[in-house]
Write a protein that holds these residues in place. Structure first.
Motif, PDB file in Angstrom:
ATOM      1  N   LEU A  29      -1.703   4.337   5.736  1.00  0.00           N
ATOM      2  CA  LEU A  29      -1.873   2.908   5.960  1.00  0.00           C
ATOM      3  C   LEU A  29      -3.310   2.473   5.694  1.00  0.00           C
ATOM      4  CD1 LEU A  29       0.261   2.424   9.187  1.00  0.00           C
ATOM      5  CD2 LEU A  29       0.793   1.620   6.885  1.00  0.00           C
ATOM      6  N   ASP A  30      -4.260   3.302   6.073  1.00  0.00           N
ATOM      7  CA  ASP A  30      -5.667   2.994   5.803  1.00  0.00           C
ATOM      8  C   ASP A  30      -5.923   2.919   4.304  1.00  0.00           C
ATOM      9  OD1 ASP A  30      -8.568   2.774   6.593  1.00  0.00           O
ATOM     10  OD2 ASP A  30      -8.654   4.660   5.488  1.00  0.00           O
ATOM     11  N   PHE A  31      -5.326   3.857   3.555  1.00  0.00           N
ATOM     12  CA  PHE A  31      -5.495   3.852   2.097  1.00  0.00           C
ATOM     13  C   PHE A  31      -4.916   2.584   1.480  1.00  0.00           C
ATOM     14  CE2 PHE A  31      -3.734   4.821  -2.124  1.00  0.00           C
ATOM     15  CZ  PHE A  31      -4.900   5.160  -2.788  1.00  0.00           C
ATOM     16  N   THR A  32      -3.729   2.188   1.923  1.00  0.00           N
ATOM     17  CA  THR A  32      -3.114   0.979   1.355  1.00  0.00           C
ATOM     18  C   THR A  32      -3.915  -0.263   1.717  1.00  0.00           C
ATOM     19  OG1 THR A  32      -1.625   0.711   3.266  1.00  0.00           O
ATOM     20  CG2 THR A  32      -0.815   1.989   1.391  1.00  0.00           C
ATOM     21  N   ASN A  33      -4.472  -0.300   2.918  1.00  0.00           N
ATOM     22  CA  ASN A  33      -5.274  -1.457   3.330  1.00  0.00           C
ATOM     23  C   ASN A  33      -6.558  -1.567   2.521  1.00  0.00           C
ATOM     24  OD1 ASN A  33      -3.514  -2.396   5.309  1.00  0.00           O
ATOM     25  ND2 ASN A  33      -4.416  -1.114   6.906  1.00  0.00           N
ATOM     26  N   ARG A  34      -7.257  -0.445   2.365  1.00  0.00           N
ATOM     27  CA  ARG A  34      -8.528  -0.456   1.633  1.00  0.00           C
ATOM     28  C   ARG A  34      -8.351  -0.823   0.166  1.00  0.00           C
ATOM     29  NH1 ARG A  34     -10.190   4.318   0.975  1.00  0.00           N
ATOM     30  NH2 ARG A  34      -8.874   5.573   2.378  1.00  0.00           N
ATOM     31  N   ASN A  35      -7.212  -0.445  -0.402  1.00  0.00           N
ATOM     32  CA  ASN A  35      -6.997  -0.666  -1.830  1.00  0.00           C
ATOM     33  C   ASN A  35      -6.022  -1.804  -2.132  1.00  0.00           C
ATOM     34  OD1 ASN A  35      -8.414   1.770  -3.326  1.00  0.00           O
ATOM     35  ND2 ASN A  35      -7.489   2.601  -1.466  1.00  0.00           N
ATOM     36  N   LYS A  36      -5.623  -2.512  -1.044  1.00  0.00           N
ATOM     37  CA  LYS A  36      -4.742  -3.679  -1.190  1.00  0.00           C
ATOM     38  C   LYS A  36      -3.467  -3.324  -1.964  1.00  0.00           C
ATOM     39  CE  LYS A  36      -8.441  -7.127  -0.866  1.00  0.00           C
ATOM     40  NZ  LYS A  36      -9.480  -6.170  -0.486  1.00  0.00           N
ATOM     41  N   PRO A  38       0.678  -2.368  -1.725  1.00  0.00           N
ATOM     42  CA  PRO A  38       1.824  -2.600  -0.824  1.00  0.00           C
ATOM     43  C   PRO A  38       2.046  -1.402   0.093  1.00  0.00           C
ATOM     44  CG  PRO A  38       2.378  -3.259  -3.061  1.00  0.00           C
ATOM     45  CD  PRO A  38       1.038  -2.592  -3.140  1.00  0.00           C
ATOM     46  N   LYS A  39       2.344  -1.688   1.345  1.00  0.00           N
ATOM     47  CA  LYS A  39       2.523  -0.609   2.318  1.00  0.00           C
ATOM     48  C   LYS A  39       3.839   0.126   2.109  1.00  0.00           C
ATOM     49  CE  LYS A  39      -0.436  -2.483   5.906  1.00  0.00           C
ATOM     50  NZ  LYS A  39      -1.084  -3.409   4.952  1.00  0.00           N
ATOM     51  N   LYS A 124      14.336   4.831   4.234  1.00  0.00           N
ATOM     52  CA  LYS A 124      14.401   3.444   3.761  1.00  0.00           C
ATOM     53  C   LYS A 124      13.424   2.549   4.500  1.00  0.00           C
ATOM     54  CE  LYS A 124      18.350   1.737   2.454  1.00  0.00           C
ATOM     55  NZ  LYS A 124      18.202   1.827   0.977  1.00  0.00           N
ATOM     56  N   SER A 125      13.031   2.960   5.699  1.00  0.00           N
ATOM     57  CA  SER A 125      12.039   2.183   6.436  1.00  0.00           C
ATOM     58  C   SER A 125      10.628   2.457   5.934  1.00  0.00           C
ATOM     59  CB  SER A 125      12.125   2.492   7.936  1.00  0.00           C
ATOM     60  OG  SER A 125      11.733   3.825   8.200  1.00  0.00           O
ATOM     61  N   PHE A 126      10.457   3.569   5.215  1.00  0.00           N
ATOM     62  CA  PHE A 126       9.137   3.931   4.697  1.00  0.00           C
ATOM     63  C   PHE A 126       8.926   3.453   3.268  1.00  0.00           C
ATOM     64  CE2 PHE A 126       5.931   6.662   2.821  1.00  0.00           C
ATOM     65  CZ  PHE A 126       4.970   6.741   3.816  1.00  0.00           C
ATOM     66  N   GLY A 127       9.982   3.483   2.458  1.00  0.00           N
ATOM     67  CA  GLY A 127       9.809   3.092   1.062  1.00  0.00           C
ATOM     68  C   GLY A 127      11.126   2.897   0.352  1.00  0.00           C
ATOM     69  N   ASN A 128      11.044   2.379  -0.860  1.00  0.00           N
ATOM     70  CA  ASN A 128      12.217   2.236  -1.716  1.00  0.00           C
ATOM     71  C   ASN A 128      12.522   3.582  -2.364  1.00  0.00           C
ATOM     72  OD1 ASN A 128      12.584  -0.579  -1.299  1.00  0.00           O
ATOM     73  ND2 ASN A 128      10.881  -0.983  -2.685  1.00  0.00           N
TER      74      ASN A 128
END
Length: 227
Positions: A29-36, A38-39, A124-128
């Motif tokens: 989550l930190d990686f996705t936030n820093r690099n904008k 999608p979670k 499915k709650s984590f990703g497609n």
């Protein structure tokens, strides 16, 4: 941090809510936030030797050509693994293992996780989910060559007939479960025959934003003769 994202909390509950799991999810989550980015991730799953690596190449080349119009060099297998270091999904999370891609820039493309496991609803709650499958006999023969015939220590220790019969139930169980849960189902033979159509449909189901021209370039760079 995990508690702020309900679908990740549900995934953590399924995988295991110990310190290692929550730490790995927090790193992601930190990686996705820093690099904008999608979670919600992409999860590519399939039995070994079903076309997983080819699709991984196409996705990574698509990222490169989309973020750098001048990019025109086919990646090596080592580079691919550095850029997509998160395999063994979801078990790596149990070890507290989330690895940031070697290059941080990946535009708005979701992180791809790779798996040879049988899916469950928590994925499915984590990703497609994209499930790739190939003719089972071709798949199992290729797996035998890769894990028995090409390995000096075990060469000839398991006959190809025994190997195929032993693994066929595993193939069937994966096909049944993963095809039920997948957002995209990719038949390898169809993807090889009509990659622009089949892979384009899969990416749309994944919710990936791309142009036809960039996908054409990514497919061309991922040709087996180039790799």
């Amino acid at each position: 941090m995990v508690k702020n994202h309900k679908y990740f909390a549900e995934f953590a509950k399924s995988v295991g809510q110990d310190t290692q799991v929550l730490s790995a999810i927090s790193k992601y989550l930190d990686f996705t936030n820093r690099n904008k980015i999608p979670k919600k991730a992409l999860i590519l799953c399939g039995f070994p030797k079903s076309g997983n690596t080819w699709l991984r190449f196409i996705y990574q080349h698509l990222i490169h050509v989309s973020t750098n119009p001048k990019f025109n060099t086919t990646l090596t297998y080592t580079q691919l693994n550095n850029l997509q270091p998160n395999s063994d999904f979801p078990y790596a999370f149990r070890r507290g293992d989330f690895r940031e891609p070697l290059e941080k820039q990946q535009g708005q493309f979701p992180v791809l996780f790779h798996s040879h496991a049988i899916a469950d609803n928590s994925w499915k709650s984590f990703g497609n989910i994209a499930f790739v499958y190939r003719n089972p006999l071709d798949t199992l023969l290729s797996t035998w060559y890769a894990t028995v015939e090409f390995v000096a220590e075990t060469r000839g220790s398991i006959s190809v007939d025994t190997f195929v019969l032993d693994r066929l139930d595993d193939w069937c169980n994966m096909w049944k479960k993963n095809s039920e849960l997948a957002d995209s189902i990719i038949k390898y033979e169809d993807a090889r025959s009509n990659p622009n159509i089949v892979i384009s449909d899969a990416l749309k189901n994944w919710g990936v934003d791309f142009t036809t021209n960039n996908l054409d370039r990514a497919i061309s760079l991922s040709d087996f003769t180039s790799i």
